[in-house]
Design a protein around this motif. Sequence first.
Motif, PDB file in Angstrom:
ATOM      1  N   ASP A  31      42.956  39.802  34.675  1.00 58.42           N
ATOM      2  CA  ASP A  31      41.976  38.195  33.959  1.00 58.42           C
ATOM      3  C   ASP A  31      41.793  38.135  35.627  1.00 58.42           C
ATOM      4  OD1 ASP A  31      41.741  35.784  33.440  1.00 58.42           O
ATOM      5  OD2 ASP A  31      42.807  34.516  35.296  1.00 58.42           O
ATOM      6  N   GLN A  33      38.408  39.713  36.198  1.00 52.87           N
ATOM      7  CA  GLN A  33      37.142  40.067  35.669  1.00 52.87           C
ATOM      8  C   GLN A  33      36.769  38.579  34.527  1.00 52.87           C
ATOM      9  OE1 GLN A  33      40.277  42.036  33.943  1.00 52.87           O
ATOM     10  NE2 GLN A  33      39.744  43.516  36.099  1.00 52.87           N
ATOM     11  N   HIS A  34      35.488  38.667  35.687  1.00 54.74           N
ATOM     12  CA  HIS A  34      34.863  36.980  35.465  1.00 54.74           C
ATOM     13  C   HIS A  34      33.537  37.564  35.982  1.00 54.74           C
ATOM     14  CE1 HIS A  34      38.807  35.206  35.674  1.00 54.74           C
ATOM     15  NE2 HIS A  34      39.132  35.668  37.291  1.00 54.74           N
ATOM     16  N   VAL A  36      29.247  36.616  36.243  1.00 53.69           N
ATOM     17  CA  VAL A  36      28.077  35.389  36.387  1.00 53.69           C
ATOM     18  C   VAL A  36      26.630  35.541  35.700  1.00 53.69           C
ATOM     19  CG1 VAL A  36      29.581  35.808  38.959  1.00 53.69           C
ATOM     20  CG2 VAL A  36      26.989  37.199  38.267  1.00 53.69           C
ATOM     21  N   MET A  43      30.015  43.669  32.624  1.00 55.66           N
ATOM     22  CA  MET A  43      31.652  43.735  32.145  1.00 55.66           C
ATOM     23  C   MET A  43      32.123  45.551  32.644  1.00 55.66           C
ATOM     24  SD  MET A  43      34.941  42.783  31.515  1.00 55.66           S
ATOM     25  CE  MET A  43      34.662  41.708  31.132  1.00 55.66           C
TER      26      MET A  43
END
Length: 276
Positions: A31, A33-34, A36, A43
């Motif tokens: 969790d 990997q965010h 923008v 990714m």
Amino acid sequence: MTEDRLPDGAHTDFSEDMSYSGYLHLPQLLDAQHPVSDAHDEMLFIVIHQATELWMKLAIHEIRGAIRCLDQNAFGPAFKMLSRVARIQTQLIQSWSVLSTMTPADYLTFRDQLGRSSGFQSAQYREIEFLLGNKRRAMLAPFSDDPEASGRLTRTLEAPSLYDTALDALHRKGHRIPAPIRTRDRTTPYKADSGVKAAWTEIYRAPEENWELYELAEKLIDLEDSFQQWRFRHLETVKRIIGMRRGTGGTSGVGYLQHALSYTFFPELWELRTEL
């Protein structure tokens, strides 16, 4: 036909025991990997850099372990740890091949959203450089707003490097290392010394009589060789994706990476090869 059932003995109830996911904290890890942006390739960019940070965490663990072992004349365990670091570098070299599948057009779909974030600000990369001997106090500046990272890097800057520790081991084994080298300011980058080269040359001319130190030298060469290959692949990947543009962290990009390639961690070990 394969029967639709689990292998005999496979555990399924983890209410009171540790599971694979729990041991590795996978919910938190996966969790992290965010993106923008909505760009598909972001990714890839995030995962490659996060995986690199994990490998660097292991490399730091191994280098620090090797330094402790060399301090205690425990050469065998130190060699194993240094060999592991070289293998870690092999993984990092390969990771650039994965990232290079991203084209310049792909990168431009999210580059502007990265702000000023850059690998130049990796505290772990800087820690590895310091541990190997490329120490420059100015490099602490990007971490001034992170007391934990700044403190760790300052302690590493002020402590003996891997090469300092190796030279101390040579001296204890009867190979004279000049006093100015042993008492020098260890917060500055190491510079080649003729007396140190003479000590290493003596070892290389009689490896059977100095086998542990001879093997130590070759482990250091393996480590630097792998590290330089990783730096080179980084340079070529950046050149392939952004050309000569300035990096997001404000450096000259390719120019900065080219300059980094010129630094040698263990200079005498390379120089003596010409004279042997």
